[in-house]
Design a protein around this motif. Structure first.
Motif, PDB file in Angstrom:
ATOM      1  N   GLY A   1      42.880 -11.139  20.783  1.00 52.73           N
ATOM      2  CA  GLY A   1      42.476 -12.545  20.786  1.00 52.73           C
ATOM      3  C   GLY A   1      42.440 -13.217  19.428  1.00 52.73           C
ATOM      4  N   ARG A   2      42.999 -12.570  18.411  1.00 49.99           N
ATOM      5  CA  ARG A   2      42.880 -13.116  17.057  1.00 49.99           C
ATOM      6  C   ARG A   2      43.466 -14.524  16.900  1.00 49.99           C
ATOM      7  NH1 ARG A   2      41.505  -9.714  12.784  1.00 49.99           N
ATOM      8  NH2 ARG A   2      40.956  -7.611  13.465  1.00 49.99           N
ATOM      9  N   PRO A   3      44.674 -14.806  17.372  1.00 46.92           N
ATOM     10  CA  PRO A   3      45.212 -16.167  17.178  1.00 46.92           C
ATOM     11  C   PRO A   3      44.299 -17.250  17.759  1.00 46.92           C
ATOM     12  CG  PRO A   3      46.946 -14.678  17.874  1.00 46.92           C
ATOM     13  CD  PRO A   3      45.664 -13.930  18.024  1.00 46.92           C
ATOM     14  N   PHE A   4      43.768 -16.981  18.940  1.00 45.25           N
ATOM     15  CA  PHE A   4      42.871 -17.955  19.565  1.00 45.25           C
ATOM     16  C   PHE A   4      41.612 -18.148  18.733  1.00 45.25           C
ATOM     17  CE2 PHE A   4      39.166 -18.672  22.360  1.00 45.25           C
ATOM     18  CZ  PHE A   4      39.495 -19.922  22.863  1.00 45.25           C
ATOM     19  N   TRP A   5      40.981 -17.052  18.316  1.00 44.16           N
ATOM     20  CA  TRP A   5      39.731 -17.157  17.576  1.00 44.16           C
ATOM     21  C   TRP A   5      39.938 -17.686  16.159  1.00 44.16           C
ATOM     22  CZ3 TRP A   5      35.633 -17.787  20.092  1.00 44.16           C
ATOM     23  CH2 TRP A   5      35.416 -17.132  21.315  1.00 44.16           C
TER      24      TRP A   5
ATOM     25  N   GLN B   1      39.361 -13.944   4.928  1.00 49.21           N
ATOM     26  CA  GLN B   1      38.245 -13.006   4.770  1.00 49.21           C
ATOM     27  C   GLN B   1      37.031 -13.466   5.580  1.00 49.21           C
ATOM     28  OE1 GLN B   1      37.905 -12.784   0.417  1.00 49.21           O
ATOM     29  NE2 GLN B   1      38.662 -10.684   0.528  1.00 49.21           N
ATOM     30  N   TYR B   2      36.818 -14.777   5.581  1.00 50.48           N
ATOM     31  CA  TYR B   2      35.729 -15.333   6.398  1.00 50.48           C
ATOM     32  C   TYR B   2      35.961 -15.004   7.864  1.00 50.48           C
ATOM     33  CZ  TYR B   2      33.084 -18.932   8.960  1.00 50.48           C
ATOM     34  OH  TYR B   2      32.257 -19.597   9.836  1.00 50.48           O
ATOM     35  N   PHE B   3      37.174 -15.249   8.339  1.00 47.62           N
ATOM     36  CA  PHE B   3      37.477 -14.983   9.738  1.00 47.62           C
ATOM     37  C   PHE B   3      37.258 -13.514  10.069  1.00 47.62           C
ATOM     38  CE2 PHE B   3      40.475 -13.377  12.899  1.00 47.62           C
ATOM     39  CZ  PHE B   3      40.019 -14.059  14.016  1.00 47.62           C
ATOM     40  N   GLU B   4      37.738 -12.600   9.225  1.00 44.37           N
ATOM     41  CA  GLU B   4      37.603 -11.166   9.502  1.00 44.37           C
ATOM     42  C   GLU B   4      36.137 -10.742   9.566  1.00 44.37           C
ATOM     43  OE1 GLU B   4      39.848  -8.949  10.399  1.00 44.37           O
ATOM     44  OE2 GLU B   4      41.339 -10.559  10.413  1.00 44.37           O
ATOM     45  N   GLU B   5      35.327 -11.266   8.650  1.00 43.16           N
ATOM     46  CA  GLU B   5      33.906 -10.905   8.664  1.00 43.16           C
ATOM     47  C   GLU B   5      33.231 -11.401   9.943  1.00 43.16           C
ATOM     48  OE1 GLU B   5      29.808 -11.409   6.005  1.00 43.16           O
ATOM     49  OE2 GLU B   5      31.770 -11.879   5.109  1.00 43.16           O
ATOM     50  N   LEU B   6      33.561 -12.627  10.322  1.00 43.37           N
ATOM     51  CA  LEU B   6      32.985 -13.209  11.527  1.00 43.37           C
ATOM     52  C   LEU B   6      33.492 -12.479  12.775  1.00 43.37           C
ATOM     53  CD1 LEU B   6      31.110 -15.581  12.267  1.00 43.37           C
ATOM     54  CD2 LEU B   6      33.154 -17.000  12.519  1.00 43.37           C
ATOM     55  N   TYR B   7      34.776 -12.219  12.811  1.00 42.83           N
ATOM     56  CA  TYR B   7      35.393 -11.537  13.953  1.00 42.83           C
ATOM     57  C   TYR B   7      34.791 -10.144  14.146  1.00 42.83           C
ATOM     58  CZ  TYR B   7      39.179  -9.648  16.884  1.00 42.83           C
ATOM     59  OH  TYR B   7      39.905  -9.071  17.909  1.00 42.83           O
ATOM     60  N   ASN B   8      34.623  -9.401  13.062  1.00 41.63           N
ATOM     61  CA  ASN B   8      34.082  -8.045  13.151  1.00 41.63           C
ATOM     62  C   ASN B   8      32.594  -8.035  13.476  1.00 41.63           C
ATOM     63  OD1 ASN B   8      36.544  -6.747  12.586  1.00 41.63           O
ATOM     64  ND2 ASN B   8      36.252  -6.986  10.381  1.00 41.63           N
ATOM     65  N   TYR B   9      31.883  -9.065  13.051  1.00 42.33           N
ATOM     66  CA  TYR B   9      30.459  -9.162  13.365  1.00 42.33           C
ATOM     67  C   TYR B   9      30.245  -9.127  14.869  1.00 42.33           C
ATOM     68  CZ  TYR B   9      25.971 -11.432  14.283  1.00 42.33           C
ATOM     69  OH  TYR B   9      24.732 -11.751  14.774  1.00 42.33           O
ATOM     70  N   TYR B  10      31.114  -9.787  15.609  1.00 42.04           N
ATOM     71  CA  TYR B  10      30.946  -9.870  17.059  1.00 42.04           C
ATOM     72  C   TYR B  10      31.398  -8.605  17.792  1.00 42.04           C
ATOM     73  CZ  TYR B  10      29.206 -14.612  17.012  1.00 42.04           C
ATOM     74  OH  TYR B  10      28.406 -15.717  16.818  1.00 42.04           O
TER      75      TYR B  10
END
Length: 280
Positions: free
Chosen positions: A128-132, A146-155
């Protein structure tokens, strides 16, 4: 408590003795209210009796239980976010230059999420990366990878989620011991399995049907049919529980499953088990 006939008699008498010039209207209003109250009580009693008859019919098919399988929605039913989404987006985003307020992030998130996802008929494809990436960028105005990766991994962590019902494990164990099969059915990307593992609940279920893997999102009946296939049951043998009337209730029924709305038809998994016929 005063008998209804005496109450009406006093109401009518007082209406005729009043000096406001509208005795008949007041009496009629009182009588009409009583009729509505009586009708509502009769409807409620009829619905309760119908549910009991239906449960008895289901038990005549399967013995002491009403369904062979329970399908459970994930977000909003099994698990809930531990903090508001906008708060997390803002807190993590501050070091990456995010300046939008939480209210603005929430407003932009809802606008982005409600729009058709033009690159695919599905929002969640694989991880789901492109969507998120699109959602996060639009919601916060920040496209930093980097912001996206941190946020994505948090969830994917147990910090992001908690179980909706603290008695869920005990209830699901009782259901499985009674022969009821269990599956999660969710519109989610492939992070759902790591989330379930992080919350130590993946082993509660016999199957997991994720939209990103099935290539169908609720209310599409395909995802419910896939869950039934994984469990080895017919759709009519299963009941689905979820918090969204359109996605969960209507979608499951279109697939041929029974369905109960979380927060309305049922309010806890113990109540779900009791309706199926399993005491916890």
């Amino acid at each position: 408590m005063m008998p209804l006939t005496k109450l009406l008699s006093r109401t009518v008498s007082s209406c005729f003795s009043s000096s406001n010039g509208r005795p008949f209207a007041m009496a009629a209003k009182a009588l009409q209210h009583c009729r509505y109250s009586s009708a509502a009580a009769q409807v409620a009693e009829s619905e309760t009796e119908a549910l009991k008859d239906y449960a008895d019919y289901r038990r005549s098919l399967y013995g002491h239980i009403t369904h062979k399988a329970l399908l459970v929605d994930a977000v909003g039913t099994l698990v809930l976010p531990s903090q508001p989404m906008a708060q997390i987006y803002r807190t993590i985003g501050e070091k990456y230059g995010v300046e939008y307020s939480e209210d603005e992030i929430l407003h932009r998130y809802r606008r982005a999420y409600s729009q058709p996802w033009g690159k695919s008929r599905l929002r969640y494809v694989n991880d789901g990366r492109p969507f998120w990436q699109y959602i996060v960028s639009y919601s916060t105005g920040c496209s930093d990878s980097q912001y996206f990766e941190e946020l994505y991994n948090y969830y994917m962590t147990d910090k992001a989620w908690h179980l909706c019902d603290p008695e869920a494990e005990k209830v699901f164990n009782a259901l499985r011991k009674s022969g009821v099969k269990l599956a999660v059915v969710s519109n989610f990307d492939t992070r759902l399995r790591p989330v379930l593992r992080a919350l130590n609940c993946e082993n509660w279920f016999d199957a997991v049907a994720v939209s990103a893997e099935v290539a169908a999102e609720k209310p599409n009946p395909t995802i419910f049919l896939k869950a039934c296939e994984l469990l080895g049951v017919n759709p009519e043998d299963a009941v689905h529980v979820g918090d969204d009337r359109r996605n969960d209730v209507w979608g499951a029924r279109d697939a041929g499953c029974d369905a109960w709305l979380w927060g309305s038809d049922v309010h806890s998994f113990k109540e779900v088990a009791q309706r199926i016929g399993v005491q916890v």
